[in-house]
Design a protein around this motif. Structure first.
Motif, PDB file in Angstrom:
ATOM      1  N   TYR A  29      -5.515 -20.491  11.852  1.00 35.16           N
ATOM      2  CA  TYR A  29      -6.356 -21.515  12.741  1.00 35.16           C
ATOM      3  C   TYR A  29      -7.466 -20.809  13.424  1.00 35.16           C
ATOM      4  O   TYR A  29      -8.654 -21.273  13.608  1.00 35.16           O
ATOM      5  CB  TYR A  29      -5.164 -21.965  13.547  1.00 35.16           C
ATOM      6  N   ARG A  30      -7.110 -19.596  14.020  1.00 36.87           N
ATOM      7  CA  ARG A  30      -8.129 -18.774  14.789  1.00 36.87           C
ATOM      8  C   ARG A  30      -9.403 -18.622  13.867  1.00 36.87           C
ATOM      9  O   ARG A  30     -10.291 -18.600  14.329  1.00 36.87           O
ATOM     10  CB  ARG A  30      -7.440 -17.708  15.349  1.00 36.87           C
ATOM     11  N   LEU A  31      -9.019 -18.083  12.719  1.00 38.56           N
ATOM     12  CA  LEU A  31     -10.152 -17.877  11.853  1.00 38.56           C
ATOM     13  C   LEU A  31     -11.035 -19.084  11.621  1.00 38.56           C
ATOM     14  O   LEU A  31     -12.405 -18.932  11.336  1.00 38.56           O
ATOM     15  CB  LEU A  31      -9.870 -17.169  10.180  1.00 38.56           C
ATOM     16  N   LEU A  32     -10.375 -20.136  11.164  1.00 35.82           N
ATOM     17  CA  LEU A  32     -11.004 -21.430  10.966  1.00 35.82           C
ATOM     18  C   LEU A  32     -11.785 -22.032  12.265  1.00 35.82           C
ATOM     19  O   LEU A  32     -12.900 -22.773  12.002  1.00 35.82           O
ATOM     20  CB  LEU A  32     -10.269 -22.364  10.253  1.00 35.82           C
ATOM     21  N   PHE A  33     -11.445 -21.914  13.290  1.00 28.01           N
ATOM     22  CA  PHE A  33     -11.768 -22.703  14.425  1.00 28.01           C
ATOM     23  C   PHE A  33     -12.113 -21.829  15.749  1.00 28.01           C
ATOM     24  O   PHE A  33     -12.943 -22.343  16.502  1.00 28.01           O
ATOM     25  CB  PHE A  33     -10.651 -23.494  14.848  1.00 28.01           C
ATOM     26  N   GLU A  34     -11.814 -20.567  15.791  1.00 28.95           N
ATOM     27  CA  GLU A  34     -12.037 -19.867  16.837  1.00 28.95           C
ATOM     28  C   GLU A  34     -12.897 -18.465  16.640  1.00 28.95           C
ATOM     29  O   GLU A  34     -13.591 -18.058  17.532  1.00 28.95           O
ATOM     30  CB  GLU A  34     -10.861 -19.221  17.818  1.00 28.95           C
ATOM     31  N   ASP A  35     -12.946 -17.992  15.371  1.00 25.04           N
ATOM     32  CA  ASP A  35     -13.659 -16.955  15.038  1.00 25.04           C
ATOM     33  C   ASP A  35     -15.136 -16.940  15.096  1.00 25.04           C
ATOM     34  O   ASP A  35     -15.632 -18.047  14.943  1.00 25.04           O
ATOM     35  CB  ASP A  35     -13.144 -16.461  13.627  1.00 25.04           C
ATOM     36  N   GLU A  36     -15.808 -15.647  15.274  1.00 27.79           N
ATOM     37  CA  GLU A  36     -17.283 -16.034  15.391  1.00 27.79           C
ATOM     38  C   GLU A  36     -18.089 -16.263  13.949  1.00 27.79           C
ATOM     39  O   GLU A  36     -18.995 -16.802  13.993  1.00 27.79           O
ATOM     40  CB  GLU A  36     -17.876 -14.700  16.067  1.00 27.79           C
ATOM     41  N   ARG A  37     -17.138 -16.033  13.068  1.00 29.45           N
ATOM     42  CA  ARG A  37     -17.808 -16.540  11.640  1.00 29.45           C
ATOM     43  C   ARG A  37     -16.804 -17.457  11.151  1.00 29.45           C
ATOM     44  O   ARG A  37     -16.739 -17.398   9.934  1.00 29.45           O
ATOM     45  CB  ARG A  37     -17.517 -15.258  10.741  1.00 29.45           C
ATOM     46  N   SER A  38     -16.518 -18.437  11.852  1.00 29.54           N
ATOM     47  CA  SER A  38     -15.676 -19.610  11.380  1.00 29.54           C
ATOM     48  C   SER A  38     -16.332 -20.110  10.230  1.00 29.54           C
ATOM     49  O   SER A  38     -15.671 -20.881   9.308  1.00 29.54           O
ATOM     50  CB  SER A  38     -15.374 -20.602  12.546  1.00 29.54           C
ATOM     51  N   TRP A  39     -17.613 -20.547  10.280  1.00 32.82           N
ATOM     52  CA  TRP A  39     -18.351 -21.168   9.227  1.00 32.82           C
ATOM     53  C   TRP A  39     -18.029 -20.622   7.878  1.00 32.82           C
ATOM     54  O   TRP A  39     -17.890 -21.208   6.721  1.00 32.82           O
ATOM     55  CB  TRP A  39     -19.614 -21.427   9.489  1.00 32.82           C
ATOM     56  N   SER A  40     -18.289 -19.181   8.000  1.00 38.55           N
ATOM     57  CA  SER A  40     -17.997 -18.368   6.744  1.00 38.55           C
ATOM     58  C   SER A  40     -16.559 -18.390   5.957  1.00 38.55           C
ATOM     59  O   SER A  40     -16.243 -18.627   4.972  1.00 38.55           O
ATOM     60  CB  SER A  40     -18.145 -17.068   6.708  1.00 38.55           C
ATOM     61  N   TRP A  41     -15.473 -18.487   7.082  1.00 41.23           N
ATOM     62  CA  TRP A  41     -14.328 -18.647   6.920  1.00 41.23           C
ATOM     63  C   TRP A  41     -14.038 -20.090   6.154  1.00 41.23           C
ATOM     64  O   TRP A  41     -13.073 -19.993   5.175  1.00 41.23           O
ATOM     65  CB  TRP A  41     -13.232 -18.317   8.033  1.00 41.23           C
ATOM     66  N   ARG A  42     -14.428 -20.790   6.768  1.00 38.78           N
ATOM     67  CA  ARG A  42     -14.181 -22.217   6.000  1.00 38.78           C
ATOM     68  C   ARG A  42     -14.723 -22.455   4.622  1.00 38.78           C
ATOM     69  O   ARG A  42     -14.433 -23.122   3.926  1.00 38.78           O
ATOM     70  CB  ARG A  42     -14.929 -23.443   7.073  1.00 38.78           C
ATOM     71  N   ARG A  43     -16.123 -21.823   4.499  1.00 38.31           N
ATOM     72  CA  ARG A  43     -16.726 -22.144   3.532  1.00 38.31           C
ATOM     73  C   ARG A  43     -15.928 -21.345   2.272  1.00 38.31           C
ATOM     74  O   ARG A  43     -15.745 -21.607   1.069  1.00 38.31           O
ATOM     75  CB  ARG A  43     -18.204 -21.333   3.178  1.00 38.31           C
ATOM     76  N   LEU A  44     -15.533 -19.986   2.648  1.00 34.79           N
ATOM     77  CA  LEU A  44     -14.508 -19.353   1.800  1.00 34.79           C
ATOM     78  C   LEU A  44     -13.326 -20.061   1.313  1.00 34.79           C
ATOM     79  O   LEU A  44     -12.773 -20.117   0.362  1.00 34.79           O
ATOM     80  CB  LEU A  44     -14.072 -18.033   2.313  1.00 34.79           C
ATOM     81  N   LEU A  45     -12.892 -20.632   2.374  1.00 30.65           N
ATOM     82  CA  LEU A  45     -11.429 -21.653   2.082  1.00 30.65           C
ATOM     83  C   LEU A  45     -11.842 -22.617   1.048  1.00 30.65           C
ATOM     84  O   LEU A  45     -11.084 -23.008   0.070  1.00 30.65           O
ATOM     85  CB  LEU A  45     -10.943 -22.143   3.385  1.00 30.65           C
ATOM     86  N   VAL A  46     -12.695 -23.443   1.244  1.00 29.20           N
ATOM     87  CA  VAL A  46     -13.206 -24.533   0.385  1.00 29.20           C
ATOM     88  C   VAL A  46     -13.427 -23.768  -1.126  1.00 29.20           C
ATOM     89  O   VAL A  46     -12.800 -24.141  -2.188  1.00 29.20           O
ATOM     90  CB  VAL A  46     -14.443 -25.031   0.503  1.00 29.20           C
ATOM     91  N   PHE A  47     -14.019 -22.832  -1.231  1.00 29.99           N
ATOM     92  CA  PHE A  47     -14.033 -22.051  -2.739  1.00 29.99           C
ATOM     93  C   PHE A  47     -12.595 -21.453  -3.074  1.00 29.99           C
ATOM     94  O   PHE A  47     -12.421 -21.675  -4.182  1.00 29.99           O
ATOM     95  CB  PHE A  47     -14.895 -20.887  -2.355  1.00 29.99           C
ATOM     96  N   ALA A  48     -11.841 -21.096  -2.049  1.00 28.53           N
ATOM     97  CA  ALA A  48     -10.592 -20.577  -2.666  1.00 28.53           C
ATOM     98  C   ALA A  48      -9.684 -21.688  -3.257  1.00 28.53           C
ATOM     99  O   ALA A  48      -8.867 -21.495  -3.883  1.00 28.53           O
ATOM    100  CB  ALA A  48      -9.898 -19.749  -1.397  1.00 28.53           C
ATOM    101  N   VAL A  49      -9.681 -22.868  -2.364  1.00 27.41           N
ATOM    102  CA  VAL A  49      -8.941 -24.011  -2.978  1.00 27.41           C
ATOM    103  C   VAL A  49      -9.397 -24.345  -4.288  1.00 27.41           C
ATOM    104  O   VAL A  49      -8.741 -24.760  -5.251  1.00 27.41           O
ATOM    105  CB  VAL A  49      -9.295 -25.144  -1.911  1.00 27.41           C
ATOM    106  N   LEU A  50     -10.699 -24.523  -4.625  1.00 24.95           N
ATOM    107  CA  LEU A  50     -11.227 -24.810  -5.866  1.00 24.95           C
ATOM    108  C   LEU A  50     -10.658 -23.604  -6.930  1.00 24.95           C
ATOM    109  O   LEU A  50     -10.218 -24.149  -7.891  1.00 24.95           O
ATOM    110  CB  LEU A  50     -12.765 -24.739  -5.694  1.00 24.95           C
ATOM    111  N   GLU A  51     -10.587 -22.345  -6.551  1.00 19.78           N
ATOM    112  CA  GLU A  51     -10.135 -21.310  -7.554  1.00 19.78           C
ATOM    113  C   GLU A  51      -8.741 -21.551  -7.694  1.00 19.78           C
ATOM    114  O   GLU A  51      -8.258 -21.596  -8.660  1.00 19.78           O
ATOM    115  CB  GLU A  51     -10.280 -20.218  -6.762  1.00 19.78           C
ATOM    116  N   ALA A  52      -7.935 -22.003  -6.742  1.00 19.89           N
ATOM    117  CA  ALA A  52      -6.458 -22.266  -6.846  1.00 19.89           C
ATOM    118  C   ALA A  52      -6.194 -23.484  -7.581  1.00 19.89           C
ATOM    119  O   ALA A  52      -5.221 -23.475  -8.549  1.00 19.89           O
ATOM    120  CB  ALA A  52      -5.820 -22.258  -5.357  1.00 19.89           C
TER     121      ALA A  52
END
Length: 485
Positions: free
Chosen positions: A427-450
């Motif tokens: 949660y902190r990575l996606l919504f509170e981290d200074e690089r939240s945008w990058s973490w969200r983009r990585l999550l989208v890609f990782a879901v596609l990969e999975a």
């Protein structure tokens, strides 16, 4: 005044310390490039090997190249390469005076040789070299030091000074640096690094290219492609065989009377070393063409834009790669083929360039596997569509997780998975981290990969599938806005 090379080399040593006639590396990038260029011209494996008579013979060699211009009326004539370069490097020098058209070939040669001659030791100024601290052999200005003050401008120097004091090895390095530069478009571009092994290799390669250009004679000028200088550095970095231990600077300068320019930008060491690995590591090399394809536009080829972003905004490489994959989603193919090819490359980029912690990257990948398990339970495209929408511009990803978190608790879930869909750390990575945008983009890609790994293929109407395509296009188009955050 000494009459032979051995006399001159002996004088250099006698005027100062035992190493006065040795090339040394200073804090000046131009002097360092020039020193390695002299080593390449002398066929020495390091500037420190260019001493005494070797140094004098090498300077005589580059002076000879300037002398080849004496029969050229203009820069486009045969033998006019260094005459053309002189206007951006040494304006108003003995090579290109305003009265040049009235001079004979012999007079031109005499003036050039006088300009590059070893200064009479009797006239040495008795002050230290501004670059290395050894005894200076003369005062120098703009015609020898790029962007240096003219020796005619006495108000720019202390009383009694007639310019900048330099020793002979240092001024020789400044004379030689253009051999280690790309000379085009009225500017000189050169690579510099504090990694001496890299600098030696790149400078030697560039010296060879410059010598070939000079001997080839006039050629039709071709307009360079977009970000050609950045691309030059990228390709050099990828071709290098050893580990790169320092950043790589791209310096672009002009010393002409029309334009005074010195601009430097750096490819950081992590970026340079990662780019090198995309050619040396077989798995990364296989994914590199796919990465390049994600970076281009209609106006700029992918590798050129990759080079530009690597210098100026490395985070955008990830953003554009994932945005491109999202834009490739179609009604026929919801999981683009590039997904699995790019996955290891982008994960390594997150770790090695963006310095995302390994544990955090693994957290995102584990979260993606849980989301893929959740989404993959339903063959309808709706849940996948809602996930893409939540990640797009104006989407409510937090609300989506809150809803799906309840589903994850109440309904059957895969074995060996935790009861919480979105733990605190993720949660902190996606919504509170200074690089939240990058973490969200990585999550989208990782879901596609999975999802690709599970072979999931949703079934639905063409209208439903097209809606996902449209949402993915919009999410991919958000990449520039996200890259600015």
């Amino acid at each position: 005044m000494p009459d032979t090379a051995s006399d001159v080399s002996g004088t250099i040593a006698s005027k100062g310390s035992a190493d006065s006639g040795v090339l040394v590396l200073t804090a000046s990038p131009l002097q360092r490039v020039g020193a390695f260029a002299l080593a390449a011209l002398a066929k020495a494996d390091h500037p420190r090997k260019v001493t005494g008579e070797v140094l004098l013979k090498t300077v005589d060699q580059i002076t000879g190249h300037l002398v080849e211009t004496v029969r050229a009326a203009k820069a486009t004539d045969v033998g006019g390469f260094w005459l053309g370069a002189s206007y951006l490097l040494w304006p108003n020098s003995k090579l290109n005076p305003t009265a040049r058209g009235k001079q004979s070939s012999s007079e031109r040669e005499r003036l050039i040789r006088e300009w590059r001659a070893y200064p009479d030791p009797a006239g040495w100024p008795g002050v230290p070299c501004a670059y290395c601290g050894r005894p200076a052999c003369d005062w120098y200005g703009k015609v020898d030091i790029p962007l240096g003050a003219s020796v005619a401008h006495r108000n720019t120097t202390a009383p009694g000074h007639e310019g900048t004091p330099l020793c002979y090895p240092c001024v020789a390095s400044l004379w030689a640096f253009p051999y280690g530069a790309s000379l085009s478009g009225g500017r000189a571009a050169l690579m510099h690094s504090w990694d001496d092994a890299f600098l030696a290799r790149m400078t030697a390669t560039t010296v060879g290219r410059t010598l070939r250009q000079a001997s080839a004679g006039p050629s039709k000028k071709q307009k360079p492609g977009p970000y050609a200088r950045e691309l030059w550095v990228l390709q050099a970095v990828r071709a290098y065989s050893q580990r790169i231990t320092a950043g790589v600077e791209l310096i672009v300068l002009s010393n002409s009377n029309k334009e005074q320019l010195y601009a430097a930008q750096e490819l950081s060491q992590p970026v340079a070393e990662w780019l090198r690995s995309t050619n040396k590591d077989s798995k990364r090399r296989a994914g590199y063409p796919a990465l390049v394809a994600t970076q281009g536009t209609k106006q700029v080829p992918g590798e050129a834009f990759l080079a530009k972003r690597a210098f100026t905004q490395p985070t955008q490489v990830l953003d554009f790669a994932i945005g491109h994959v999202l834009s490739r989603i179609s009604a026929a193919v919801l999981i683009p083929a590039e997904t699995t090819v790019l996955a290891p490359l982008l994960c390594s980029y997150c770790r090695e360039v963006l310095t995302m912690d390994d544990k955090d990257v693994e957290r995102i990948k584990e979260l993606a596997r849980r989301l893929a398990a959740l989404l993959g339970q339903d063959s309808r495209p709706g849940p996948f569509r809602d996930f893409i929408r939540a990640n797009g511009k104006g989407g409510n990803l937090y609300g989506w997780f809150r809803s799906k978190g309840v589903d994850w608790l109440l309904f059957p879930r895969p074995k060996d998975t935790p009861p919480v869909l979105l733990p605190v750390q993720e949660y902190r990575l996606l919504f509170e981290d200074e690089r939240s945008w990058s973490w969200r983009r990585l999550l989208v890609f990782a879901v596609l990969e999975a999802l690709a790994e599970t072979g999931w293929e949703p079934k639905g109407s063409q209208d439903e599938l097209q809606e996902i395509k449209d949402l993915a296009d919009a999410a991919g188009g958000d990449q520039e806005e996200g890259a600015e955050q």
